[in-house]
Design an enzyme around this catalytic site. Structure first.
Site, mmCIF file in Angstrom:
data_model
loop_
_atom_site.group_PDB
_atom_site.id
_atom_site.type_symbol
_atom_site.label_atom_id
_atom_site.label_comp_id
_atom_site.label_asym_id
_atom_site.label_seq_id
_atom_site.Cartn_x
_atom_site.Cartn_y
_atom_site.Cartn_z
ATOM 1 N N GLU A 196 -4.838 1.135 -4.119
ATOM 2 C CA GLU A 196 -6.203 0.654 -4.332
ATOM 3 C C GLU A 196 -6.518 0.559 -5.827
ATOM 4 O O GLU A 196 -7.622 0.184 -6.216
ATOM 5 C CB GLU A 196 -7.203 1.579 -3.625
ATOM 6 C CG GLU A 196 -7.486 1.192 -2.185
ATOM 7 C CD GLU A 196 -6.252 1.138 -1.286
ATOM 8 O OE1 GLU A 196 -5.516 2.142 -1.233
ATOM 9 O OE2 GLU A 196 -6.017 0.093 -0.658
ATOM 10 N N ASN A 273 -0.737 -2.225 0.972
ATOM 11 C CA ASN A 273 -1.321 -3.557 0.753
ATOM 12 C C ASN A 273 -0.896 -4.133 -0.590
ATOM 13 O O ASN A 273 -0.705 -3.404 -1.558
ATOM 14 C CB ASN A 273 -2.849 -3.455 0.786
ATOM 15 C CG ASN A 273 -3.390 -2.535 -0.309
ATOM 16 O OD1 ASN A 273 -3.294 -1.325 -0.185
ATOM 17 N ND2 ASN A 273 -3.931 -3.091 -1.378
ATOM 18 N N ASP A 315 -6.105 -5.203 4.090
ATOM 19 C CA ASP A 315 -5.634 -3.842 3.760
ATOM 20 C C ASP A 315 -4.806 -3.258 4.898
ATOM 21 O O ASP A 315 -4.946 -2.080 5.247
ATOM 22 C CB ASP A 315 -6.787 -2.900 3.406
ATOM 23 C CG ASP A 315 -6.284 -1.560 2.859
ATOM 24 O OD1 ASP A 315 -5.264 -1.560 2.154
ATOM 25 O OD2 ASP A 315 -6.901 -0.521 3.158
HETATM 26 CA CA CA Z 1 -4.338 0.320 1.167
#
Ligand code: CA
Length: 598
Positions: A196, A273, A315
């Site tokens: 992230e 992701n 995600d």
């Molecule tokens: Ca993630």
């Protein structure tokens, strides 16, 4: 049941310790025994294949009703939060990690603390999804675990003294470490958290005895790998699946537990992701994000990869464990394969040697982003309208078109590991049925800042449950049985040769059900939510079951409608150990041990 406490004078404890038989330390031969090593728990996943299957059957469907606590141990302290750790057991000692980068060594028979290590964490650590840790690795006389400030630390199993301390990366740029390391051929394998924050995922292999880096393999296409300090080839081909410079901060963080199969000599790492979440900025498949990446443990090179969600826009981290097993195909062949219940809601079966997709089917209800996985192309059949739209300059906050996607980004399954039983040929998946509103917003990369370019609200999609423990048949894709659960399931699963499946719930129960039917046979209230996987081992002819308890993790942090289902749950932090009631209490067992040492 009440907890039992026993006072052990220091001198007596020492006498007991010296009376234990000498152990040479955990060896490669021990680790190669996988789940057939039953006198302890030597790896995350109970064997490097990650099946979480114990061949023990002393506790079984016929007697599990007599399972009672042997002892419980509190992690103490003011800081609690999520406890996602799997205990490790060796040489009569349990090694268990706690939140905030703590590690406890406990007498596995009595529950008495032997020593504890509390890592000094700097201000400004940036774990995205709670201050968790999923467990340690054992090798020689070392217990090795990673910290929230991205260090990997080896402690002496007997004393808790630091033997080596390696910095994995810079916590100030969003790196952290939460997984359990994997030990293969004397190498300690680790990934990195921070998808992230635009970190670049990778797999590192270090000499377990010294901590010295042997090889590193990036999981974003375009980055150079290294072995013994020398260049070892780029991962893939620069700019092939990524536009411009985005691969330089491309995510694909390797924050889950890895697996290794001695039959293929491959380590299987899942990747998170691609960064940022906003997929409109990064045209292409964005390798090797949201994938399973198979790496030759001797060469540090990628042998194959399979992308569960090409060009992910939701995600759908692909970090969930790839569990190898003997897959029996419909036409009667047996193939060494791997099963993975992905965040994106589909269960994938890939050939473990080549990565070829063998089967794929949904394991959650109501998936919206894809109609299915095409078994010929190996790719999802996307529902184009279910990809959140590009940011819109004309809209308030430049918000793009919002969509309702199932599953939510917390996934059809998240970090909570599933189990596979070779007795039933079923996977036991701690699944969640939920969705999310998701939209994109403008974003640019800034070191140490969240790098999403998206907003979201998680929603329930059923009145009676979010969680569901599902027994999945990998050959047919059929749900053989399921047990709905009000709150989302966030703990792992253990299957045993005793015909049992153990799993925990956020409501605080550890439960045992019949592996064939799903019938509940036993449960115990641990006092706080269970978000960690149970284990089994045997000592002195008795089978022990253990689980860590302590509510937290990503779910309570992300709110939405889900918060209403979990906001009454209390935090905690302890490990519970159970065995069959045999008329003897822990205090009696301690007296026996003391007497034997004189
Ligand atoms: Ca993630």
């Amino acid at each position: 049941m009440s907890r039992q406490f026993r006072f052990v004078p220091a001198a007596l404890a020492l006498a007991v310790a010296t009376a234990l038989p000498a152990h040479a330390g955990v060896t490669d031969a021990d680790l190669q025994k996988g789940n057939t090593y039953t006198s302890g728990v030597l790896s995350a996943g109970i064997g490097s294949e990650g099946q979480r299957y114990s061949p023990l059957a002393k506790v079984n469907t016929g007697n599990v009703a007599r399972l009672v606590p042997a002892w419980s141990f509190s992690f103490g302290g003011e800081k609690q939060r999520g406890q996602e750790s799997q205990p490790m057991v060796y040489n009569g000692k349990m090694f268990v990690t706690g939140s905030y980068s703590r590690l406890f060594a406990i007498d596995a028979k009595t529950g008495a603390q032997l020593w504890k290590y509390e890592h000094r964490l700097p201000d400004g650590i940036m774990p995205c999804c709670d201050v968790v840790n999923r467990g340690a690795a054992l090798y020689d006389n070392l217990v090795i675990f990673g910290t929230l400030d991205a260090h990997l630390i080896a402690l002496n199993q007997d004393t808790g003294k630091v033997v080596w301390d390696q910095k994995l990366d810079d916590y100030k740029s969003g790196h952290s470490y939460t997984a359990a390391p994997l030990l293969v051929k004397g190498l300690v394998l680790t990934g990195i958290s921070g998808g992230e924050f635009g970190v670049v995922g990778r797999v590192d292999a270090r000499d377990a005895k010294t901590g010295k880096l042997v090889w590193t393999r990036p999981t974003v296409e375009g980055h150079m790998g290294y072995m013994d300090g020398k260049e070892n080839g780029i991962s893939g081909e620069t700019n092939k699946s990524w536009p411009g410079d985005l691969w330089k901060t491309g995510g694909a963080s390797t924050w889950g537990n890895f697996t290794y199969d001695p039959k293929t000599n491959l380590v299987y790492a899942g990747t998170g992701n691609p960064a940022p979440w906003n997929s409109h900025l990064r045209e292409g498949d964005n390798l090797y994000s949201s994938s399973t990446v198979a790496i030759d443990v001797d060469t540090g090179k990628i042998v194959w990869s399979y992308q569960n969600t090409p060009h992910d826009g939701w995600d759908f981290d692909g970090v969930n464990e790839f569990i190898t097993f003997d897959y029996k195909t419909a036409d009667g062949k047996t193939v060494r394969a791997g099963g993975k219940a992905d965040r994106n809601g589909f269960f994938f079966v890939n050939d473990a040697t080549t990565g070829k997709l063998l089967n794929a089917f949904p394991f959650v209800n109501g998936i919206t982003w894809a109609k299915g996985i095409n078994l010929d192309t190996g790719r999802p059949e996307y529902v184009a309208d279910n990809r959140p739209g590009a940011p819109n300059d004309a809209a308030e906050g430049k918000k793009g078109n919002s969509v309702f996607a199932v599953p939510s980004f917390l996934g059809g399954k998240n970090q909570q590991p599933m189990a596979y039983s070779p007795d039933t040929n079923l996977f036991y998946v701690p699944a969640n049925d939920w969705g999310m509103e998701i939209w994109n917003e403008p974003i640019g990369y800034k070191k140490g800042a969240a790098y999403l370019g998206a907003g979201f609200t998680i929603k329930t999609i059923s009145d009676n449950h979010i969680g569901a423990l599902r027994a999945m048949n990998p050959a047919t894709g059929k749900v053989e049985w399921e047990i709905p659960n009000n709150a989302p399931l966030w703990g792992g699963v253990l299957a045993t040769h005793g015909g049992l499946v153990f799993y925990g719930t956020p409501e605080g129960f550890l439960k045992a059900v019949d592996a064939k039917s799903g019938k509940e046979l036993w449960k115990f209230q641990t006092g706080t939510g269970v978000v960690a996987p149970p284990v089994a081992w045997e000592e002195n002819g008795e089978e022990y079951i253990a689980v860590v308890s302590g509510w937290g993790g990503a779910v309570p942090l992300w709110g939405g409608d889900v918060a209403k289902k979990v906001n009454f749950l209390n935090q905690g932090g302890s490990v519970w150990v159970f065995k069959l009631f045999n008329g003897q209490t822990t205090a009696d067992a301690g007296a026996d041990t003391a007497a034997a040492s004189h």
